[in-house]
Design a protein around this motif. Structure first.
Motif, PDB file in Angstrom:
ATOM      1  N   GLN A  55      11.651 -75.935  21.097  1.00  0.00           N
ATOM      2  CA  GLN A  55      11.875 -74.903  20.190  1.00  0.00           C
ATOM      3  C   GLN A  55      11.259 -75.061  18.735  1.00  0.00           C
ATOM      4  O   GLN A  55      10.548 -74.172  18.369  1.00  0.00           O
ATOM      5  CB  GLN A  55      13.454 -74.753  19.937  1.00  0.00           C
ATOM      6  N   THR A  56      11.188 -76.499  18.280  1.00  0.00           N
ATOM      7  CA  THR A  56      10.414 -76.860  17.226  1.00  0.00           C
ATOM      8  C   THR A  56       8.877 -76.535  17.392  1.00  0.00           C
ATOM      9  O   THR A  56       8.443 -75.658  16.384  1.00  0.00           O
ATOM     10  CB  THR A  56      10.549 -78.149  16.774  1.00  0.00           C
ATOM     11  N   SER A  57       8.405 -76.697  18.605  1.00  0.00           N
ATOM     12  CA  SER A  57       6.764 -76.474  18.833  1.00  0.00           C
ATOM     13  C   SER A  57       6.711 -74.965  18.955  1.00  0.00           C
ATOM     14  O   SER A  57       5.841 -74.293  18.241  1.00  0.00           O
ATOM     15  CB  SER A  57       6.536 -76.961  20.008  1.00  0.00           C
ATOM     16  N   ASP A  59       8.552 -72.626  17.429  1.00  0.00           N
ATOM     17  CA  ASP A  59       8.606 -72.236  15.861  1.00  0.00           C
ATOM     18  C   ASP A  59       7.230 -72.449  15.109  1.00  0.00           C
ATOM     19  O   ASP A  59       6.740 -71.637  14.715  1.00  0.00           O
ATOM     20  CB  ASP A  59       9.643 -72.875  15.263  1.00  0.00           C
TER      21      ASP A  59
END
Length: 124
Positions: A55-57, A59
């Motif tokens: 998810q961070t990537s 985002d």
């Protein structure tokens, strides 16, 4: 990284969604609806990367896309370039369907480079 990871986890419903987005992109291109084509292009890439589970990537990619939308719009305004995008997207989806994350990741990198090269060409 995201593409290769996504392909290892991609399900049939995601592949179906990707093909559906391609169909909608083709329709938008045929209708001359550049705005819709661009929105569908964004959805295509988000759908592709989502299954990676990072998810961070994801985002970060979305924030980068936000910052580059005006450049994407510049080269997708060219019908020939948009048709090339669809051809590249189809090849990427075929790799996903076949479970070939390495090839899909290579094609994504080439797809991005082609866009950058096109921008350089039209701005020269």
């Amino acid at each position: 990284m995201l593409t290769e990871a996504a392909v290892t986890r991609i399900g049939g419903s995601t592949v179906d969604n990707l093909y559906g987005l391609l169909t909608k992109q083709e329709e938008a291109l045929d209708d001359g609806d550049r705005w819709q084509f661009l929105q569908l292009d964004r959805q295509f890439h988000e759908c592709l990367y989502h299954d990676a589970g990072y998810q961070t990537s994801l985002d970060l990619v979305q924030r980068l896309r936000d910052q580059s939308d005006r450049y994407v719009a510049a080269y997708q305004g060219d019908t020939k370039r948009s048709q090339t995008t669809l051809t590249e997207h189809r090849a990427i989806v075929r790799c996903c369907e076949a479970g070939d994350g390495v090839a899909a990741a290579r094609l994504i990198r080439e797809h991005v480079v082609h866009g950058i090269e096109y921008l350089r060409q039209i701005s020269a």
